[in-house]
Design a protein around this motif. Structure first.
Motif, PDB file in Angstrom:
ATOM      1  N   THR A 119      -8.626  -3.890  -6.813  1.00  0.00           N
ATOM      2  CA  THR A 119      -7.688  -3.858  -8.082  1.00  0.00           C
ATOM      3  C   THR A 119      -6.850  -5.058  -8.319  1.00  0.00           C
ATOM      4  OG1 THR A 119      -7.501  -1.391  -7.539  1.00  0.00           O
ATOM      5  CG2 THR A 119      -5.941  -2.091  -8.992  1.00  0.00           C
ATOM      6  N   LEU A 154      -4.303  -8.029   2.234  1.00  0.00           N
ATOM      7  CA  LEU A 154      -3.720  -7.941   0.897  1.00  0.00           C
ATOM      8  C   LEU A 154      -2.574  -8.756   0.966  1.00  0.00           C
ATOM      9  CD1 LEU A 154      -3.325  -4.310  -0.391  1.00  0.00           C
ATOM     10  CD2 LEU A 154      -3.936  -6.215  -1.548  1.00  0.00           C
ATOM     11  N   PRO A 212       0.333  -9.761 -11.764  1.00  0.00           N
ATOM     12  CA  PRO A 212       0.557 -11.194 -11.772  1.00  0.00           C
ATOM     13  C   PRO A 212       1.958 -11.365 -12.343  1.00  0.00           C
ATOM     14  CG  PRO A 212      -1.544 -10.617 -12.597  1.00  0.00           C
ATOM     15  CD  PRO A 212      -0.787  -9.337 -12.564  1.00  0.00           C
ATOM     16  N   THR A 239      -6.302   7.153  -0.711  1.00  0.00           N
ATOM     17  CA  THR A 239      -6.985   6.198  -1.708  1.00  0.00           C
ATOM     18  C   THR A 239      -6.984   6.903  -3.205  1.00  0.00           C
ATOM     19  OG1 THR A 239      -8.319   5.458  -0.051  1.00  0.00           O
ATOM     20  CG2 THR A 239      -9.163   4.963  -1.999  1.00  0.00           C
ATOM     21  N   HIS A 274      -9.051  -7.640  -9.778  1.00  0.00           N
ATOM     22  CA  HIS A 274      -9.180  -7.401 -11.042  1.00  0.00           C
ATOM     23  C   HIS A 274      -8.330  -7.541 -12.275  1.00  0.00           C
ATOM     24  CE1 HIS A 274     -11.159  -4.898 -14.533  1.00  0.00           C
ATOM     25  NE2 HIS A 274     -10.040  -4.179 -14.587  1.00  0.00           N
ATOM     26  N   ILE A 275      -6.930  -7.072 -11.699  1.00  0.00           N
ATOM     27  CA  ILE A 275      -5.930  -7.165 -12.696  1.00  0.00           C
ATOM     28  C   ILE A 275      -5.787  -8.679 -12.771  1.00  0.00           C
ATOM     29  CG2 ILE A 275      -3.360  -7.182 -12.767  1.00  0.00           C
ATOM     30  CD1 ILE A 275      -3.568  -4.195 -11.577  1.00  0.00           C
ATOM     31  N   HIS A 276      -5.748  -9.430 -11.765  1.00  0.00           N
ATOM     32  CA  HIS A 276      -5.552 -10.879 -11.620  1.00  0.00           C
ATOM     33  C   HIS A 276      -6.485 -11.789 -12.833  1.00  0.00           C
ATOM     34  CE1 HIS A 276      -2.484 -10.301  -8.692  1.00  0.00           C
ATOM     35  NE2 HIS A 276      -1.975 -11.109  -9.049  1.00  0.00           N
ATOM     36  N   TYR A 316      -9.837  -1.140  -1.789  1.00  0.00           N
ATOM     37  CA  TYR A 316      -9.514  -0.547  -3.187  1.00  0.00           C
ATOM     38  C   TYR A 316      -8.392  -1.437  -3.827  1.00  0.00           C
ATOM     39  CZ  TYR A 316      -9.197   2.363  -7.253  1.00  0.00           C
ATOM     40  OH  TYR A 316      -9.041   2.699  -8.615  1.00  0.00           O
ATOM     41  N   ALA A 317      -7.356  -1.422  -3.081  1.00  0.00           N
ATOM     42  CA  ALA A 317      -5.978  -2.231  -3.531  1.00  0.00           C
ATOM     43  C   ALA A 317      -6.389  -3.771  -3.726  1.00  0.00           C
ATOM     44  CB  ALA A 317      -4.855  -2.074  -2.572  1.00  0.00           C
ATOM     45  N   PRO A 367     -14.129   4.060  -4.240  1.00  0.00           N
ATOM     46  CA  PRO A 367     -15.264   3.432  -3.290  1.00  0.00           C
ATOM     47  C   PRO A 367     -15.927   4.139  -2.648  1.00  0.00           C
ATOM     48  CG  PRO A 367     -12.741   2.618  -3.010  1.00  0.00           C
ATOM     49  CD  PRO A 367     -12.650   3.816  -3.666  1.00  0.00           C
ATOM     50  N   TYR A 370      -3.562   6.387  -4.477  1.00  0.00           N
ATOM     51  CA  TYR A 370      -3.545   4.890  -5.065  1.00  0.00           C
ATOM     52  C   TYR A 370      -4.168   4.750  -6.237  1.00  0.00           C
ATOM     53  CZ  TYR A 370      -3.169  -0.026  -4.924  1.00  0.00           C
ATOM     54  OH  TYR A 370      -2.983  -1.321  -5.050  1.00  0.00           O
ATOM     55  N   THR A 372      -8.419   2.180   1.453  1.00  0.00           N
ATOM     56  CA  THR A 372      -7.451   2.012   0.437  1.00  0.00           C
ATOM     57  C   THR A 372      -7.089   0.582   0.320  1.00  0.00           C
ATOM     58  OG1 THR A 372      -6.381   4.089   1.114  1.00  0.00           O
ATOM     59  CG2 THR A 372      -4.944   2.731   0.029  1.00  0.00           C
ATOM     60  N   GLU A 373      -7.037  -0.280   1.294  1.00  0.00           N
ATOM     61  CA  GLU A 373      -6.803  -1.552   1.450  1.00  0.00           C
ATOM     62  C   GLU A 373      -7.910  -2.312   0.503  1.00  0.00           C
ATOM     63  OE1 GLU A 373      -5.372  -3.325   4.878  1.00  0.00           O
ATOM     64  OE2 GLU A 373      -4.694  -5.101   3.890  1.00  0.00           O
ATOM     65  N   ILE A 380     -13.492   0.184 -10.962  1.00  0.00           N
ATOM     66  CA  ILE A 380     -12.350   0.104 -11.535  1.00  0.00           C
ATOM     67  C   ILE A 380     -12.603   0.366 -12.961  1.00  0.00           C
ATOM     68  CG2 ILE A 380     -10.418  -1.445 -12.127  1.00  0.00           C
ATOM     69  CD1 ILE A 380     -11.347  -2.940  -9.446  1.00  0.00           C
ATOM     70  N   HIS A 381     -11.701   1.409 -13.473  1.00  0.00           N
ATOM     71  CA  HIS A 381     -11.819   1.810 -14.879  1.00  0.00           C
ATOM     72  C   HIS A 381     -10.828   1.467 -15.742  1.00  0.00           C
ATOM     73  CE1 HIS A 381     -15.561   4.422 -14.119  1.00  0.00           C
ATOM     74  NE2 HIS A 381     -15.284   4.440 -12.934  1.00  0.00           N
ATOM     75  N   GLU A 382     -11.141   1.090 -16.943  1.00  0.00           N
ATOM     76  CA  GLU A 382      -9.958   0.624 -17.894  1.00  0.00           C
ATOM     77  C   GLU A 382      -9.895   1.504 -19.055  1.00  0.00           C
ATOM     78  OE1 GLU A 382      -7.798  -2.261 -18.335  1.00  0.00           O
ATOM     79  OE2 GLU A 382      -8.702  -3.602 -16.519  1.00  0.00           O
ATOM     80  N   LEU A 404       0.865  -1.244  -0.056  1.00  0.00           N
ATOM     81  CA  LEU A 404       0.089   0.046  -0.021  1.00  0.00           C
ATOM     82  C   LEU A 404       0.811   1.251  -0.069  1.00  0.00           C
ATOM     83  CD1 LEU A 404      -2.740  -1.109   2.790  1.00  0.00           C
ATOM     84  CD2 LEU A 404      -3.087  -0.578   0.166  1.00  0.00           C
ATOM     85  N   LEU A 457      -2.433 -11.589  -2.199  1.00  0.00           N
ATOM     86  CA  LEU A 457      -1.435 -11.382  -3.384  1.00  0.00           C
ATOM     87  C   LEU A 457      -0.659 -12.598  -3.800  1.00  0.00           C
ATOM     88  CD1 LEU A 457      -0.450  -7.411  -3.226  1.00  0.00           C
ATOM     89  CD2 LEU A 457      -1.388  -8.703  -5.236  1.00  0.00           C
TER      90      LEU A 457
END
Lengths: 234, 234
Positions: free
Chosen positions: B154, B4, A120, A147, B157-159, B150-151, B81, A150, B147-148, B117-119, A80, B8
């Motif tokens: 994210t 987190l 990943p 936030t 989402h990425i994974h 959100y992380a 969030p 981030y 924040t946590e 989450i926006h791409e 974080l 991860l």
DNA sequence: TTGGGCACTGTCAGATCTGACAGGTTGGGC
DNA sequence: GCCCAACCTGTCAGATCTGACAGTGCCCAA
């Protein structure tokens, strides 16, 4: 003041990395930060984007400071955003590390925020921002904007990954055009029909693209082009 | 309690979407949330992953609730969030919307957190979490863990974007193997040598892969396979 | 036991690509 | 005016792929 709301829509229309960096910088300026640096670690290679003074960067790199910088080797452990100063409190600095810190301070890079991003496959990136106008205010800003910062860093990261890096091979318009049709499963003859040139010309462009991309087959050319974000996989 | 830090490393080794969802659920449970739903909007299509009761999901979908749900059409406007209740305070609910809300409440889904989450390219996703044990505590938890969370969203989402979705075409081990070599620019003959089968067999597998992927050429098969995350572009 | 999926192999005609030969046009920068 | 990059075109031999023919063996589930 809503930097995210400003950043996101314009980030989508950024055509290259430089444009995206400019957008990021503008938003960070609004928040009061003068400096930023983004380091991406991907498949063993590193890439640095920053607005630090060029002399400082070359000086830093020439002395291999990244190997002993008290911050770089801590990035991986953190998930974080954190304040540099918070982190440094817990580690005693060596003489050389203190020297880096002092030299940076003289440029106005004395305290900042690091925002690590993990991908990943072990890839990761870190956006650090510094050069805040009023140092005493920094911890308060950090707490209240954590936030949002981030989210800004993540958005920047996601977007920049989709744009070709400066070191990407430069393909001509026609070469990219032909490759995109190839990706769709078209033959050279059909592509020639589509873009109104002879089959021979299509092969000519594709061959050139293959050479530039160091590929022995069309398939490899495609893979390389996609990997370099030169064409979007679609 | 550091969700987190737990999520991860294990997310990296997840082999499919189901595994990743299980990991997410475990971490959310730790934080006190019983329900989660992840909706991804990609190129006009939607995909829902959730642990809501199956009856509720099918009931919700059968009545086209997603079209009038007071939350779904607000997701896009928000970049960070937010608490459902915070959002709903500012909009009066229609009778039907109130009904959805009441029905959900009876399942323990009364208030929750939405994390948008926006791409690039207009794609976006939203992770919503609800079913928190002690409702009065929710705003406090939201503030401290924003924040946590959100992380976490994210990272999820990425994974998940890198894992093939359930509706992806099922290729056999050999088919994937051959395609990967093709991506590297190998010819059928060379691949046969590499995996110790005849050139004919390699062509056989690649042809099958092409059929399954609806491709007329190897190139298109590659593009489709990469788009479906069946093989990683590398 | 029967059927089906998966892996494997062969041959062969015709389509397609690859890499070499050898050119021509256009437009912008020095 | 010259050079260079990008674009365009042709032919031709040999490599490679595509799509059809026709088979074998293994394992697992119904």
């Amino acid at each position: 003041m809503d930097v995210l709301a400003t950043f996101l829509p314009s980030a989508r229309s950024a055509q290259n990395r430089q444009q995206l960096c400019d957008l990021l910088e503008r938003q960070l300026n609004k928040l009061g930060f003068n400096y930023w640096a983004y380091v991406e670690h991907s498949q063993g290679t590193q890439n640095l984007l920053t607005n630090y003074p060029a002399e400082w960067v070359s000086y830093y790199v020439s002395r291999d400071y990244e190997k002993i910088d008290p911050l770089t080797d801590k990035e991986l452990d953190h998930l974080l955003p954190y304040l540099w100063s918070d982190l440094l409190k817990t580690y005693p600095l060596t003489r050389t590390q203190q020297q880096i810190f002092d030299e940076a301070s003289s440029l106005g890079i004395s305290d900042g925020i690091a925002i690590p991003i993990h991908e990943p496959g072990g890839d990761y990136a870190c956006l650090t921002i510094s050069g805040f106008a009023d140092m005493r205010e920094l911890p308060r800003v950090f707490a209240s904007e954590k936030t949002e910062l981030y989210a800004l860093a993540t958005a920047f990261h996601i977007h920049i990954r989709q744009l070709p890096s400066q070191c990407a091979v430069a393909l001509t318009q026609r070469e990219r055009e032909c490759l995109k049709w190839v990706a769709q499963g078209k033959t050279s003859w059909r592509i020639g029909e589509l873009i109104n040139v002879s089959e021979r010309t299509v092969n000519f462009h594709i061959t050139n693209a293959m050479k530039k991309l160091g590929a022995k087959t069309r398939q490899q050319a495609l893979t390389n082009a996609v990997a370099q974000k030169i064409i979007t996989s679609l």
